[in-house]
Write a protein that holds these residues in place. Structure first.
Motif, PDB file in Angstrom:
ATOM      1  N   VAL A 263       0.816  -1.100  -0.074  1.00  0.00           N
ATOM      2  CA  VAL A 263      -0.037   0.026  -0.036  1.00  0.00           C
ATOM      3  C   VAL A 263       1.062   1.218   0.046  1.00  0.00           C
ATOM      4  CG1 VAL A 263      -1.581   1.583   1.393  1.00  0.00           C
ATOM      5  CG2 VAL A 263      -1.911  -0.894   1.093  1.00  0.00           C
ATOM      6  N   ALA A 264       1.967   1.356   0.797  1.00  0.00           N
ATOM      7  CA  ALA A 264       2.707   2.604   0.893  1.00  0.00           C
ATOM      8  C   ALA A 264       3.511   2.624  -0.236  1.00  0.00           C
ATOM      9  CB  ALA A 264       3.819   2.445   2.047  1.00  0.00           C
ATOM     10  N   ALA A 265       4.004   1.516  -1.277  1.00  0.00           N
ATOM     11  CA  ALA A 265       4.484   1.805  -2.427  1.00  0.00           C
ATOM     12  C   ALA A 265       3.550   2.110  -3.471  1.00  0.00           C
ATOM     13  CB  ALA A 265       5.037   0.196  -2.833  1.00  0.00           C
ATOM     14  N   GLY A 266       2.419   1.755  -3.419  1.00  0.00           N
ATOM     15  CA  GLY A 266       1.442   2.094  -4.452  1.00  0.00           C
ATOM     16  C   GLY A 266       1.137   3.689  -4.227  1.00  0.00           C
ATOM     17  N   LEU A 267       0.785   3.876  -3.063  1.00  0.00           N
ATOM     18  CA  LEU A 267       0.704   5.404  -2.642  1.00  0.00           C
ATOM     19  C   LEU A 267       1.779   6.309  -3.324  1.00  0.00           C
ATOM     20  CD1 LEU A 267      -1.359   5.093   0.719  1.00  0.00           C
ATOM     21  CD2 LEU A 267      -2.282   5.192  -1.521  1.00  0.00           C
ATOM     22  N   THR A 268       2.894   5.885  -2.870  1.00  0.00           N
ATOM     23  CA  THR A 268       4.029   6.806  -3.270  1.00  0.00           C
ATOM     24  C   THR A 268       4.466   6.666  -4.405  1.00  0.00           C
ATOM     25  OG1 THR A 268       5.309   5.891  -1.236  1.00  0.00           O
ATOM     26  CG2 THR A 268       6.728   6.936  -3.000  1.00  0.00           C
TER      27      THR A 268
END
Length: 837
Positions: A263-268
């Motif tokens: 999720v953090a990778a996708g949002l970044t």
């Protein structure tokens, strides 16, 4: 297992996926429910043909279907990262932050409460140990992203409702999988009564560690993508690797949550990718991920559904009672959060209000799916879990999943309809009637011209014209029936349409590459806020949202603090440059909206509403111009650099379009066209680099703008520039407090400051100074100074100010004039005496 047979089965599953979409549309059922039903039918059919004596011809196929290598790790490591990553690319993180409190409550608190509720209810109703019951609670507490998001998108649910559900489904897997891992360890170790302190202690490491790994992996991936920005397939390939590396890196390296990492990778990537990649490549990347997620979501449902007959083989009559207990406990726990905790948070002003119909829809939309089945499968695969525990875990998780899909999933559309969330509001319905009537009048004129141009027979034209006239009459009659709309409502409808046109204009400018993708997302977010504010608050809400879009946020204030206190200027420079570009883009976009008001809104809502919208739009334009002028004064020349960049990018777009027309007309060949496009791509890549803004180098230019220093020679100006300190303040910041020590003098380079003393106030603007009288009179300050707009101040300490006062006659005269303005008698002192004091 024969590879040819397995390949044939997988290919056949894609045919099932293809058939499920039109079947779901025809039956008006959610796509995921159809997939689950088809998967169960395939599984039941395989078991039937394998055990029947009717024929043995299909036994190899049935054995291959039942023998597919479907393991829990396949779901968690192959399919789940794909689904989560695609959803993060499709959400708007800035809009999701508006509802971050209810999202976190549902994603974390609701999961913990559901785990405890199901666990203790099962422990009371069955002979299972508490830890096994809590394990089942953790398994069934997570909503499935592929089930929930797909259904809410397919039924055109309200945007805010979909946003909350998407946010919950993205984050609750991490909490559920963390609890699952903890209780699974207790079960395998034979611990009957677990310690909840251990579970809570692991949460910060799981979440923070996953977020750091995901962010770092995404930043590296974005850097690689930027290096390969000219090679579309390479960029997309890096994006495909990103979620899997983030998931595995978090899980295997530091034991953090792989879900949070994805999720953090996708949002970044969602936030930083559009600014670093060409718009066309970013669009194609999103389309590739939409396709990958479609296949992954379909396969995960079919493959998980294949397991259901196998998991239910040993079901007993008493197990149905336990399934009912799980259902009741899970639904009750979710209801307590939605109708108990969330209203309390809203009353305490800790959370935005979530309307009751939304909460009912969220309650009934808590579907479970492949993730729950995958966790249950992981338990049944373990040799260290007792046999009875494995049997009940498989049966209860499967039974609860079937209930949510076959009961909640099939009735969710009906529930949404009963709540009225799928219907237009009275205002929207009135607007629809007005728009249809106006549009059909235009269409009638266009059809008449078309018939005349093609010289159609009169009988054909007459018969069709009669039918069309009847429809037009009905539309006009309907519009007139709803014409009793109050003027206030007409203004609201007009503002909603105006904000929608603004959003469309932003998208058009983005497609034309007139504005960057990253900033277009920010401007789109503000346009969405305008739409919702106009819908909920009418003219007042629209104006409030428009003013809010020009304010400096907390991040900017923090950047100012870093620059003023620690001399770290890079964050302030980046945010200021962003603000420059956003204001320039808004100025262009707002100018385009006048034509929309005259061409569309005037025809639908009349002259009075159109004139009022013109007035509101003019106020917004003036506010943008004022904000832009303030930045121009602070950083002279930078706005012109951005405008030149805009012109160059526009020229590239027009050049690209011209070459495309020449290619379509056959005037240039394919080889030459490709060469010309490559040259444009290279030049466009250079233009994507925005001019750098150095907030420190502007001080000398600001000093020269002050009339107070006009009589200083070049050497004195250089010394003064080195002595002055630049300080940025936002609207409402207190610069000086009453009775504070007098140690500095302030010169206003841009902005405005309000002075207050003894019940009187003065407002000072650009080129004026304050703080000098307390220094010269050697008394504590009697004046408080507050910024009434974003301002740039030049600060000089007491010693240097006295030296400057000796050399500058202009500054001495300014001191005398300021003393008179504040009621200080100038004959009571002389400047030289004050200087030497």
């Amino acid at each position: 297992m024969d590879i040819v047979l397995v390949t044939t089965i997988i290919a056949s599953l894609f045919l099932v996926i293809a058939a499920a979409d039109p079947l779901a549309a025809r039956l008006r059922l959610p796509y995921s429910v159809i997939l689950a039903c088809l998967g169960m039918l395939i599984g039941v059919g395989a078991i039937f043909f394998l055990r029947t004596e009717l024929t043995d011809a299909l036994n190899p196929v049935a054995e291959a279907i039942l023998g597919l290598p479907i393991r829990s790790n396949v779901f968690l490591y192959v399919f789940l990262p794909t689904l989560l990553f695609q959803v993060t690319l499709g959400v708007n993180p800035r809009r999701m932050m508006d509802d971050w409190v209810p999202i976190l409550v549902l994603a974390v608190v609701a999961v913990v409460v559901a785990t405890l509720a199901v666990g203790y209810a099962l422990a009371y109703a069955s002979a299972l140990p508490l830890v096994a019951c809590l394990l089942i609670g953790a398994i069934v507490s997570t909503t499935d992203p592929s089930a929930v998001v797909g259904i809410f998108r397919s039924i055109s649910a309200p945007r805010r409702l979909s946003r909350i559900i998407e946010g919950e489904s993205l984050l609750n897997d991490a909490a559920a999988i963390a609890l699952f891992g903890l209780f699974m360890a207790f079960v395998m170790l034979g611990v009957p009564d677990p310690s909840f302190q251990d579970a809570l202690a692991q949460f910060p490491v799981l979440i923070a560690g996953g977020a750091v790994v995901g962010w770092l992996t995404a930043r590296i991936a974005v850097w690689l993508m930027a290096l390969m920005a000219r090679y579309e397939l390479a960029v997309i390939s890096v994006s495909v690797a990103l979620p899997y590396l983030a998931y595995i890196g978090a899980e295997q390296s530091i034991g953090a949550s792989g879900v949070i990492a994805v999720v953090a990778a996708g949002l970044t990537l969602n936030l930083t990718g559009p600014a670093r990649l060409p718009p066309l490549i970013w669009t194609n990347l999103r389309e590739v991920w939409d396709l990958l997620a479609h296949w992954a979501g379909a396969l995960i449902f079919i493959l998980a559904a294949l397991l259901i007959p196998r998991l239910l083989e040993e079901v007993r009559a008493g197990d149905f009672v336990l399934i009912i207990v799980v259902i009741a406990a899970a639904v009750a726990a979710r209801a307590v959060i939605l109708f108990g905790l969330m209203p309390v948070l809203s009353l305490l002003k800790l959370s935005p209000v979530v309307e009751r119909p939304y909460r009912v829809a969220i309650l009934w939309g808590g579907l479970r799916g492949a993730v729950t089945l995958a966790l249950a499968l992981a338990v049944t695969e373990s040799f260290r879990v007792p046999v009875e525990v494995k049997r009940l875990v498989g049966i209860l998780a499967t039974g609860f999943t079937l209930f949510t899909l076959l009961v909640q999933g099939t009735t969710l559309r009906w529930v949404i309809g009963r709540l009225g969330l799928d219907r237009l509001t009275p205002l929207d319905q009135a607007l629809s009637n007005q728009v249809i009537a106006v549009a059909l009048q235009t269409v009638r004129a266009d059809v008449a011209r078309t018939a005349e141009n093609y010289e159609l027979t009169r009988e054909t034209v007459r018969s069709e014209a009669k039918r069309f006239a009847e429809r037009l009459d009905r539309a006009v009659e309907t519009a007139e029936e709803g014409a009793e709309i109050q003027d206030r409502d007409r203004i609201t409808l007009g503002l909603i349409a105006l904000a929608g046109a603004e959003r469309d204009t932003i998208l058009a400018r983005f497609r034309e590459q007139a504005i960057s993708a990253r900033l277009s997302e920010q401007i789109l977010t503000e346009a969405d806020r305008l739409i919702e504010a106009a819908r909920s608050g009418g003219r007042t809400g629209y104006q409030r949202a428009a003013r809010r879009s020009l304010r400096y946020g907390r991040a900017f204030r923090f950047a100012v603090l870093l620059n003023n206190r620690l001399r770290i200027s890079r964050p302030l420079a980046l945010m200021t440059a962003d603000r420059f570009e956003v204001l320039l883009s808004q100025r262009l976009i707002l100018r385009d909206l006048n034509g929309f008001i005259d061409g569309r809104i005037r025809r639908i809502h009349g002259k009075r509403v159109a004139d009022l919208l013109h007035e509101l739009l003019t106020r917004r334009q003036e506010a943008v111009e004022t904000a832009l002028e303030g930045l121009r004064l602070q950083y002279p020349g930078y706005a012109e650099e951005l405008e030149r960049r805009f012109i160059r990018r526009t020229a590239l777009r027009l050049e690209e379009r011209e070459y495309g027309m020449l290619r379509e007309d056959g005037l240039i060949g394919a080889e030459l066209h490709v060469s010309l496009m490559q040259d444009i791509a290279t030049r466009r890549l250079r233009e994507e680099q925005r001019p750098k803004l150095d907030v420190a180098v502007q001080k000398a230019e600001l000093v020269r703008q002050f009339p107070l220093f006009a009589d200083l020679d070049e050497r004195s100006l250089r010394q003064l520039t080195r002595a002055l300190r630049t300080r940025y303040v936002n609207e409402g910041d207190v610069i000086l407090r009453k009775d504070s020590p007098a140690r500095r003098v302030f010169f206003i380079a841009s902005g405005a400051v309000e002075l207050a003393v003894a019940g009187q106030t003065w407002r000072l603007g650009r080129g004026e100074m304050f703080g000098q009288m307390a220094i010269l009179m050697q008394k504590p300050r009697r004046t408080a100074a507050t910024a009434i707009s974003s301002s740039t101040l030049l600060v000089l300490d007491e010693v240097r100010f006295r030296r400057l006062l000796k050399r500058s006659a202009g500054l001495q005269e300014a001191v005398r004039q300021s003393a008179k303005a504040r009621g200080v008698k100038t004959d009571a002192f002389t400047i030289p005496a004050l200087i030497d004091a």
